[in-house]
Design a protein around this motif. Structure first.
Motif, PDB file in Angstrom:
ATOM      1  N   GLU A 147       0.841  -1.204   0.000  1.00  0.00           N
ATOM      2  CA  GLU A 147       0.000   0.000   0.000  1.00  0.00           C
ATOM      3  C   GLU A 147       0.875   1.253   0.000  1.00  0.00           C
ATOM      4  O   GLU A 147       0.641   2.183  -0.766  1.00  0.00           O
ATOM      5  CB  GLU A 147      -0.925   0.028   1.228  1.00  0.00           C
ATOM      6  N   GLU A 148       1.881   1.254   0.871  1.00  0.00           N
ATOM      7  CA  GLU A 148       2.732   2.450   0.986  1.00  0.00           C
ATOM      8  C   GLU A 148       3.557   2.665  -0.281  1.00  0.00           C
ATOM      9  O   GLU A 148       3.642   3.777  -0.801  1.00  0.00           O
ATOM     10  CB  GLU A 148       3.653   2.312   2.208  1.00  0.00           C
ATOM     11  N   ALA A 149       4.138   1.598  -0.801  1.00  0.00           N
ATOM     12  CA  ALA A 149       5.012   1.722  -1.980  1.00  0.00           C
ATOM     13  C   ALA A 149       4.238   2.182  -3.209  1.00  0.00           C
ATOM     14  O   ALA A 149       4.815   2.783  -4.122  1.00  0.00           O
ATOM     15  CB  ALA A 149       5.692   0.388  -2.253  1.00  0.00           C
ATOM     16  N   ASP A 150       2.950   1.926  -3.238  1.00  0.00           N
ATOM     17  CA  ASP A 150       2.151   2.295  -4.407  1.00  0.00           C
ATOM     18  C   ASP A 150       1.867   3.796  -4.479  1.00  0.00           C
ATOM     19  O   ASP A 150       1.486   4.315  -5.523  1.00  0.00           O
ATOM     20  CB  ASP A 150       0.819   1.512  -4.361  1.00  0.00           C
ATOM     21  N   THR A 151       2.053   4.499  -3.364  1.00  0.00           N
ATOM     22  CA  THR A 151       1.708   5.934  -3.356  1.00  0.00           C
ATOM     23  C   THR A 151       2.798   6.759  -4.047  1.00  0.00           C
ATOM     24  O   THR A 151       3.970   6.364  -4.066  1.00  0.00           O
ATOM     25  CB  THR A 151       1.516   6.437  -1.912  1.00  0.00           C
ATOM     26  N   GLU A 152       2.374   7.918  -4.585  1.00  0.00           N
ATOM     27  CA  GLU A 152       3.301   8.823  -5.292  1.00  0.00           C
ATOM     28  C   GLU A 152       4.444   9.248  -4.380  1.00  0.00           C
ATOM     29  O   GLU A 152       5.600   9.258  -4.773  1.00  0.00           O
ATOM     30  CB  GLU A 152       2.535  10.086  -5.732  1.00  0.00           C
ATOM     31  N   CYS A 153       4.086   9.592  -3.125  1.00  0.00           N
ATOM     32  CA  CYS A 153       5.097  10.163  -2.220  1.00  0.00           C
ATOM     33  C   CYS A 153       6.133   9.129  -1.756  1.00  0.00           C
ATOM     34  O   CYS A 153       7.089   9.477  -1.080  1.00  0.00           O
ATOM     35  CB  CYS A 153       4.418  10.820  -1.030  1.00  0.00           C
ATOM     36  N   ALA A 154       5.937   7.855  -2.102  1.00  0.00           N
ATOM     37  CA  ALA A 154       6.880   6.825  -1.642  1.00  0.00           C
ATOM     38  C   ALA A 154       7.972   6.541  -2.664  1.00  0.00           C
ATOM     39  O   ALA A 154       8.737   5.584  -2.492  1.00  0.00           O
ATOM     40  CB  ALA A 154       6.122   5.550  -1.325  1.00  0.00           C
ATOM     41  N   TYR A 191      -1.868  -2.934  -7.781  1.00  0.00           N
ATOM     42  CA  TYR A 191      -1.113  -1.743  -7.390  1.00  0.00           C
ATOM     43  C   TYR A 191      -0.514  -1.117  -8.652  1.00  0.00           C
ATOM     44  O   TYR A 191       0.583  -1.503  -9.082  1.00  0.00           O
ATOM     45  CB  TYR A 191      -0.025  -2.124  -6.375  1.00  0.00           C
ATOM     46  N   PRO A 192      -1.220  -0.173  -9.268  1.00  0.00           N
ATOM     47  CA  PRO A 192      -0.823   0.337 -10.579  1.00  0.00           C
ATOM     48  C   PRO A 192       0.551   0.991 -10.637  1.00  0.00           C
ATOM     49  O   PRO A 192       1.180   1.013 -11.691  1.00  0.00           O
ATOM     50  CB  PRO A 192      -1.929   1.337 -10.921  1.00  0.00           C
ATOM     51  N   ASN A 193       1.035   1.511  -9.506  1.00  0.00           N
ATOM     52  CA  ASN A 193       2.344   2.183  -9.543  1.00  0.00           C
ATOM     53  C   ASN A 193       3.516   1.238  -9.288  1.00  0.00           C
ATOM     54  O   ASN A 193       4.657   1.681  -9.215  1.00  0.00           O
ATOM     55  CB  ASN A 193       2.385   3.317  -8.515  1.00  0.00           C
ATOM     56  N   LEU A 194       3.223  -0.033  -9.114  1.00  0.00           N
ATOM     57  CA  LEU A 194       4.315  -0.973  -8.817  1.00  0.00           C
ATOM     58  C   LEU A 194       4.526  -1.933  -9.989  1.00  0.00           C
ATOM     59  O   LEU A 194       3.578  -2.520 -10.486  1.00  0.00           O
ATOM     60  CB  LEU A 194       3.996  -1.780  -7.554  1.00  0.00           C
TER      61      LEU A 194
END
Ligand SMILES: Cc1cc2nc3c(=O)[nH]c(=O)nc-3n(C[C@H](O)[C@H](O)[C@H](O)COP(=O)(O)OP(=O)(O)OC[C@H]3O[C@@H](n4cnc5c(N)ncnc54)[C@H](O)[C@@H]3O)c2cc1C
Length: 447
Positions: A147-154, A191-194
């Motif tokens: 969850e955390e890694a998927d966010t922009e700020c991570a 998780y689209p950003n991963l």
């Protein structure tokens, strides 16, 4: 009345209790008490399946009270055993008050604990894989970090969040890395950003080949399979420390990772250190009847005892298959002592060893024959399912496995914190705003 007290309700202790129920069914003048910290029996061979979200968390545990009829069960912490006065001190309840239990026969089956060998940072930061709580904790960690890694700020910490290091290439370590590797990679599509390249799984093993108990051929096979699925295997290497930023290896490598799972060391239960009995490397020394040397009436088995292996002349390995069979022999020998029968020596040769290495593959050596791939995985599932106590749990596990063919793994975290309640300031604010006094029931519904 003869009193038998069993300390520990794992593979060793539980099987002593169930066998005593059979052996002493007709003896009303024998009282048996089993003391265990948890009120359940944990089936450790399936622990990694809970961590990897293959099985529901309660399916691999059985309430002790549903497994026993005649034996009294006491959910408590064993604090000390006085083998001179024949008394055991236990604590329980919310206030941890103490009780003393007298015994005529004492069975010690307290298992082992994780040993971090005083390596810097491990005790505070490393996760372990011994209890149900450990598996839930690891599962929660995997999901929280996804969850955390998927966010922009991570973006800055994405790599260490998605790097998981497992120390120890034995059964627990290999099954854990295989399970979590499948789980995390399968979860990526939600998780689209991963992407796949951001995930890094590292298995650190001090020997030449992983799974040394299964021999070089099967170990190399497991290594190849895991490597093909993206697991990096570092052989001839040890973890030497861990900080908030990185895991340090013996070859000087620093792996930027926020998760280290430690499966690379155990020690006998610390309670044994205080006993005046003979020990070998911290484990209680027992004879072939599993009686503690020089202490008649005290018995020990499982991971906390050094049991002579009459088939090899060495000591029995610390496995569930040995502990449960030792349990049966201890019960029969105690029954023989009470009734004046002949005691039986413990003799058992390992039937086989199996490991699940993910994606419907496994490795197994049964009666000296090697199996690998799907057949070994199928054997793993069939054999362990048959060993899991109680039909209800077998059915639940079989259902979970069947549903797994149709659905993806669950991504829900098992959080146990209390639901939010209304603070004093919020109550005052609402009263000021509405001019109405907030009633206790309203306060609860707002929460
Ligand atoms: C992840 C994992 C996977 C494994 N897979 C396999 C496998 O596939 N096959 C196999 O044969 N073996 C396997 N093992 C090893 C096997 O679980 C152990 O060898 C076996 O559990 C030993 O039995 P035991 O009764 O000695 O100890 P345990 O089963 O550990 O039981 C000890 C019990 O004592 C209780 N206890 C400890 N201290 C206290 C205290 N102070 N007060 C009250 N209660 C206490 C504990 O809560 C526990 O219930 C695995 C182990 C792990 C950790």
């Amino acid at each position: 009345m003869k009193k038998i007290v069993i300390l520990g309700g794992g593979f060793g202790g539980l099987y002593v209790a169930t066998e005593l129920e059979k052996c002493l069914a007709a003896d009303r003048d024998v009282e048996v008490t089993l003391v265990n910290r948890e009120n359940f029996f944990l089936f450790t061979p399936m622990l990694h399946e809970v961590a990897a979200s293959d099985l529901d968390l309660s399916n691999i545990v059985n309430p002790v009270r549903k497994l026993l009829r005649r034996v009294h069960f006491f959910a408590a912490d064993v604090e000390a055993a006085d083998v001179v006065r024949k008394k055991v001190t236990v604590s329980h309840g919310t206030d941890h008050h103490h009780h003393e239990l007298d015994y005529d026969y004492l069975v010690i089956a307290l298992g082992s604990i994780t040993n971090f060998f005083n390596l810097p940072g491990l005790e505070e930061r490393a996760l372990t894989m011994k209890s149900l709580g450990d598996a839930i904790h690891l599962r929660n960690r995997l999901i929280a970090f996804l969850e955390e890694a998927d966010t922009e700020c991570a973006s800055e910490v994405r790599q260490p969040l998605m790097t998981f290091v497992v120390a120890g290439g034995g059964f627990a370590g290999v099954e854990t890395i295989a399970g979590i590797n499948d789980f995390v990679r399968e979860a990526l599509k939600f998780y689209p950003n991963l992407s796949r390249d951001v995930v890094r799984m590292v298995l650190v093993h001090p020997g030449q080949v992983i799974l040394p108990e299964l021999g070089e051929k099967l170990g190399s096979y497991a290594q190849k399979k895991l490597a093909a699925r993206g697991v990096e295997i570092r052989v001839n290497t040890k973890v030497t420390g861990v900080s908030d930023a990185a895991v340090e290896l013996s070859d000087g490598t620093m792996i930027r990772a926020k998760t280290l799972v430690w499966t690379a060391g155990t020690s006998p239960n610390m309670l044994l250190a205080k006993l005046p009995c003979k020990k070998d490397r911290g484990r209680l020394h027992v004879n072939e009847y599993l009686e503690v040397t020089d202490w008649p009436g005290v018995w020990a088995l499982g991971d906390c005892a050094n049991v002579p292996d009459l088939t090899t002349g060495q000591y029995c390995p610390p496995t569930a298959q040995h502990a449960l069979r030792e349990g049966k022999v201890v019960a029969q020998n105690i029954a023989a002592e009470i009734r004046g029968g002949k005691k039986k020596a413990f003799s058992f040769a390992t039937i086989g060893q199996l490991a699940a290495i993910g994606r419907r593959t496994g490795v197994a050596r049964i009666l000296g024959v090697n199996f690998s791939g799907f057949i070994a995985w199928f054997l793993w599932r069939t054999i362990y399912l048959s060993k899991l106590p109680r039909f209800e749990k077998k059915l639940r596990v079989a259902l979970d496995w069947t549903l797994d063919l149709l659905f993806t793994k669950d991504l829900v975290q098992f959080e146990t914190f209390r639901a939010r309640t209304v603070s004093h300031e919020e109550t005052a604010f609402m009263e000021e705003l509405t001019g109405v006094e907030v009633q206790p029931r309203t306060k609860a519904s707002v929460a």
